[in-house]
Design a protein around this motif. Structure first.
Motif, PDB file in Angstrom:
ATOM      1  N   LEU A  82     -15.556  -6.206  -5.734  1.00 45.70           N
ATOM      2  CA  LEU A  82     -14.951  -6.523  -7.030  1.00 45.70           C
ATOM      3  C   LEU A  82     -13.479  -6.815  -6.858  1.00 45.70           C
ATOM      4  O   LEU A  82     -12.750  -6.078  -6.209  1.00 45.70           O
ATOM      5  CB  LEU A  82     -15.130  -5.333  -7.989  1.00 45.70           C
ATOM      6  CG  LEU A  82     -14.338  -5.411  -9.300  1.00 45.70           C
ATOM      7  CD1 LEU A  82     -14.855  -6.547 -10.170  1.00 45.70           C
ATOM      8  CD2 LEU A  82     -14.399  -4.098 -10.047  1.00 45.70           C
ATOM      9  N   LEU A  83     -13.073  -7.912  -7.443  1.00 40.23           N
ATOM     10  CA  LEU A  83     -11.655  -8.249  -7.484  1.00 40.23           C
ATOM     11  C   LEU A  83     -11.283  -8.315  -8.953  1.00 40.23           C
ATOM     12  O   LEU A  83     -11.570  -9.288  -9.625  1.00 40.23           O
ATOM     13  CB  LEU A  83     -11.475  -9.621  -6.842  1.00 40.23           C
ATOM     14  CG  LEU A  83     -10.204  -9.803  -6.071  1.00 40.23           C
ATOM     15  CD1 LEU A  83     -10.397  -9.227  -4.693  1.00 40.23           C
ATOM     16  CD2 LEU A  83      -9.871 -11.263  -5.965  1.00 40.23           C
ATOM     17  N   HIS A 121      -6.096  -7.051 -11.778  1.00 39.37           N
ATOM     18  CA  HIS A 121      -4.940  -6.613 -10.998  1.00 39.37           C
ATOM     19  C   HIS A 121      -5.404  -6.422  -9.573  1.00 39.37           C
ATOM     20  O   HIS A 121      -6.545  -6.090  -9.337  1.00 39.37           O
ATOM     21  CB  HIS A 121      -4.412  -5.275 -11.514  1.00 39.37           C
ATOM     22  CG  HIS A 121      -4.309  -5.206 -12.996  1.00 39.37           C
ATOM     23  ND1 HIS A 121      -3.284  -5.794 -13.676  1.00 39.37           N
ATOM     24  CD2 HIS A 121      -5.127  -4.660 -13.918  1.00 39.37           C
ATOM     25  CE1 HIS A 121      -3.462  -5.588 -14.960  1.00 39.37           C
ATOM     26  NE2 HIS A 121      -4.575  -4.909 -15.132  1.00 39.37           N
ATOM     27  N   ALA A 164      -6.256  -4.393  -7.017  1.00 40.10           N
ATOM     28  CA  ALA A 164      -6.540  -2.960  -7.056  1.00 40.10           C
ATOM     29  C   ALA A 164      -6.458  -2.345  -5.670  1.00 40.10           C
ATOM     30  O   ALA A 164      -7.439  -1.942  -5.087  1.00 40.10           O
ATOM     31  CB  ALA A 164      -7.916  -2.718  -7.669  1.00 40.10           C
ATOM     32  N   VAL A 165      -5.258  -2.342  -5.134  1.00 43.14           N
ATOM     33  CA  VAL A 165      -5.031  -1.693  -3.847  1.00 43.14           C
ATOM     34  C   VAL A 165      -3.909  -0.684  -4.051  1.00 43.14           C
ATOM     35  O   VAL A 165      -3.169  -0.767  -5.014  1.00 43.14           O
ATOM     36  CB  VAL A 165      -4.647  -2.723  -2.760  1.00 43.14           C
ATOM     37  CG1 VAL A 165      -5.876  -3.461  -2.275  1.00 43.14           C
ATOM     38  CG2 VAL A 165      -3.622  -3.705  -3.272  1.00 43.14           C
ATOM     39  N   ASP A 166      -3.819   0.252  -3.134  1.00 43.49           N
ATOM     40  CA  ASP A 166      -2.790   1.282  -3.246  1.00 43.49           C
ATOM     41  C   ASP A 166      -1.461   0.705  -2.794  1.00 43.49           C
ATOM     42  O   ASP A 166      -1.284   0.378  -1.627  1.00 43.49           O
ATOM     43  CB  ASP A 166      -3.187   2.481  -2.380  1.00 43.49           C
ATOM     44  CG  ASP A 166      -2.318   3.685  -2.670  1.00 43.49           C
ATOM     45  OD1 ASP A 166      -1.086   3.515  -2.773  1.00 43.49           O
ATOM     46  OD2 ASP A 166      -2.863   4.795  -2.789  1.00 43.49           O
ATOM     47  N   GLU A 167      -0.533   0.572  -3.729  1.00 37.50           N
ATOM     48  CA  GLU A 167       0.737  -0.114  -3.463  1.00 37.50           C
ATOM     49  C   GLU A 167       1.582   0.587  -2.416  1.00 37.50           C
ATOM     50  O   GLU A 167       2.411  -0.031  -1.770  1.00 37.50           O
ATOM     51  CB  GLU A 167       1.563  -0.155  -4.745  1.00 37.50           C
ATOM     52  CG  GLU A 167       0.868  -0.814  -5.897  1.00 37.50           C
ATOM     53  CD  GLU A 167       1.611  -2.039  -6.335  1.00 37.50           C
ATOM     54  OE1 GLU A 167       2.825  -2.096  -6.120  1.00 37.50           O
ATOM     55  OE2 GLU A 167       0.962  -2.950  -6.866  1.00 37.50           O
ATOM     56  N   ASP A 221      -6.663  -7.762  -1.351  1.00 40.37           N
ATOM     57  CA  ASP A 221      -7.668  -7.357  -2.316  1.00 40.37           C
ATOM     58  C   ASP A 221      -9.028  -7.958  -1.942  1.00 40.37           C
ATOM     59  O   ASP A 221     -10.061  -7.287  -1.956  1.00 40.37           O
ATOM     60  CB  ASP A 221      -7.216  -7.868  -3.696  1.00 40.37           C
ATOM     61  CG  ASP A 221      -7.713  -6.999  -4.819  1.00 40.37           C
ATOM     62  OD1 ASP A 221      -8.233  -5.913  -4.550  1.00 40.37           O
ATOM     63  OD2 ASP A 221      -7.582  -7.420  -5.977  1.00 40.37           O
ATOM     64  N   SER A 279     -12.502  -6.125  -0.682  1.00 42.71           N
ATOM     65  CA  SER A 279     -13.804  -6.268  -1.320  1.00 42.71           C
ATOM     66  C   SER A 279     -14.884  -6.688  -0.321  1.00 42.71           C
ATOM     67  O   SER A 279     -16.055  -6.724  -0.648  1.00 42.71           O
ATOM     68  CB  SER A 279     -13.734  -7.255  -2.490  1.00 42.71           C
ATOM     69  OG  SER A 279     -13.345  -8.519  -2.018  1.00 42.71           O
TER      70      SER A 279
END
Lengths: 259, 328
Positions: free
Chosen positions: B83-84, B87, B89-92, B147, B151
């Motif tokens: 899923l993308l 936003h 959705a990765v840990d910044e 991202d 996925s």
């Protein structure tokens, strides 16, 4: 999938621990905040407290306050994950879903334990001492962590319900009157009668007073009310009651996110 | 459903109180293809993707992804999708490598495999030399590529049940908010996936994006599909090719419009004064072109450019959604 619950929980905890190493400044600030409060109240305001040994009274109160303020830290971290879509990603991969919240709580408890150690060290530096045995001291630490654990799940629930950074700010502001409406900074006996009673029933007051008693530090009055004379019992019951409410609410809320 | 279908959606509905986000969505995506879900804001694209990726329960209808019902077997679906979201959705705060290794462990690859896959994916998406920087220092395009990489974690898993290697990727507006350069980076990354048998369902507001990437497109509006087909079929559905004329002097645009309208036999000529452009659907291509050239010359109108072309997806989109609005 259940076979992976433990490893998934550990992976999620490690993720949070990696943050410490990644943003050392923030980690220091998180621990520095209660230290700053301690210094403020001991040296700036404590001088005006003309009663006995204010430091011995204040330091255990600061322990309880720091644990209670953990609600905010938990809520901020989870709200950020929710808003950045990170939680969505976790929910869309074949991991044990319980690990998201368990990992959060494991990490937050570890972080709180570390800040408690730092705070104890700072307390010793400013002249606080404990005058009881190891068992009592261990019980005091146990009560403090129990309060933190209850606040953790309250924080998780707040984040899941509110989920927006603006509401985190509201909580950050509202937490202050709750902090002062307690016995953390001064004895409820010095407050107007009804306020003193309410302050004694504050869960934070129960823990603060119980911890003072267990460390052999001054408690300063109160004592005559039921809440005052049963502080240790309340310091166990309050967090358990909060957990009984917020733990199932938080778990249900997380599970119902897809509804 | 055919075994070649990666996604099958039948009569999918999602109600929020009295508001319908999806009102009977039907959709089929064949394995190994890119399917575009095209629609304006609020059309229900994101709701559809959230249901298909097990994040949201539908109110009614059925959705099968990679052979498994999303409501009955969410775990099986989750093993086969990526899923993308809107936003990245990765840990910044973690590095790209740390992110990918974390997701690898959450796919239960084991530490060594997780590290190896992270390395391979960073390489594949051109992020190898940035793997140690925190994601917060990445550009928008780099974040999106990371991202995408995230996925795909676990998709080369062997011995992890059937079909584990074949991913169904849901990309929800993957290039929204990116500059043209970032957009191209993401487009290239998506194109590179498709050769490997990955199925992609892509939502977008950009018709150009669907045209560039998608094998088939469903136009969705008000929670259901209003038109479907390959980009070429959709353009053909709008019917006619079009003739475009750019005049040198904008003052002559009106006069030119009546000449071109006459030559093309078209009732409706669109005008764009900013670009000194007019456009009309044509029946007989050559007759319209010759007629327009002669007519403009006879009227003394100086044309900068005259061209015949297929309609753009933009025109298909406006046409189909406007028809819906008229019918409602």
């Amino acid at each position: 999938m259940t076979a992976h619950v433990l490893t998934d929980c550990w992976t999620m905890t490690r993720r949070e621990l990696a943050h410490w190493q990644r943003r050392p400044v923030q980690a220091v600030v998180a621990v520095a905040f209660p230290l700053m409060m301690l210094v403020m109240f001991v040296y700036f305001i404590g001088g005006g407290m003309r009663v006995g040994n204010y430091r011995e009274f204040l330091v255990p109160g600061m322990f309880a306050l720091t644990m209670a303020f953990g609600l905010e830290a938990t809520m901020v971290a989870l709200t950020q994950d929710l808003n950045r879509g990170v939680i969505d990603r976790f929910r869309s991969i074949p991991m044990a879903q319980s690990a998201v919240l368990v990992g959060r709580s494991l990490h937050d408890m570890l972080e709180s334990a570390v800040s408690l150690v730092v705070l104890v060290g700072a307390g010793l530096l400013v002249g606080w001492r404990w005058h009881s045995g190891l068992v009592e001291a261990a019980a005091a630490v146990g009560l403090l962590l129990l309060l933190r654990f209850a606040m953790l799940w309250a924080g998780i629930y707040c984040a899941l319900v509110a989920g927006r950074p603006e509401l985190v700010q509201a909580v950050q502001i509202l937490i202050w009157p709750v902090a002062f409406f307690s016995n953390v900074f001064s004895s409820p006996a010095t407050m107007p009668t009804w306020m003193g009673h309410v302050a004694e029933w504050n869960p934070m007051s129960a823990t603060a007073r119980a911890v003072r008693e267990l460390f052999g530090n001054p408690v300063w009055g109160g004592g005559d009310s039921w809440a005052g004379s049963h502080a240790t019992l309340l310091a166990v019951l309050w967090p358990l009651a909060l957990l009984a409410v917020f733990f199932p609410l938080a778990v249900r809320k997380y599970a119902a996110m897809g509804k | 459903m055919g075994t070649d279908d990666a996604v099958v959606v039948e009569g999918l509905r999602k109600d929020y109180g009295s508001k319908q986000a999806l009102s009977g969505l039907d959709l089929t995506v064949r394995s190994g293809t890119v399917h575009g879900l095209l629609g304006p804001n609020g059309a229900g694209k994101t709701t559809a993707v959230r249901i298909l990726s097990t994040l949201l329960r539908p109110s009614a209808g059925r959705a099968v992804v990679a052979g498994y019902d999303v409501v009955a077997r969410p775990d099986e679906v989750r093993r086969r999708i990526g899923l993308l979201g809107q936003h990245a959705a990765v840990d910044e705060e973690l590095s790209g490598r740390q992110n990918l290794e974390m997701f690898g462990r959450l796919y239960h690859l084991g530490a060594r495999r997780a590290a190896a896959e992270a390395e391979a994916l960073l390489e594949r998406f051109g992020l190898a030399d940035t793997g140690r920087k925190p994601v917060s220092a990445y550009s928008g395009g780099m974040r999106r590529r990371l991202d995408l990489a995230a996925s795909l974690i676990g998709s080369s898993a062997h011995g992890d049940g059937d079909g584990a290697g074949q991913r169904v990727l849901f990309l929800d507006e993957p290039t929204t908010g990116l500059d043209p350069r970032g957009r191209n980076e993401v487009w290239n990354a998506v194109r590179s996936l498709v050769g490997g048998g990955t199925t992609v369902l892509l939502t977008t507001q950009y018709l150009e994006e669907a045209d560039q990437l998608a094998d088939t497109v469903a136009v969705i509006d008000a929670g259901h599909v209003v038109a479907e087909g390959t980009p070429d079929e959709l353009k053909a559905k709008l019917g006619a090719d079009r003739i475009d004329v750019v005049v040198r002097d904008v003052a002559q645009l009106e006069a030119a419009a009546s000449v071109v309208g006459m030559a093309a036999g078209a009732a409706e000529v669109t005008r764009d004064p900013d670009r000194r452009l007019l456009s009309a659907p044509v029946g007989d291509r050559m007759a319209a072109l010759a007629g327009a050239v002669r007519g403009l010359e006879a009227a003394g109108i100086d044309a900068e450019d005259i061209a015949l072309r297929r309609p753009t997806l933009d025109e298909v989109f406006l046409h189909t959604t406007a028809k819906e609005a008229g019918a409602a």
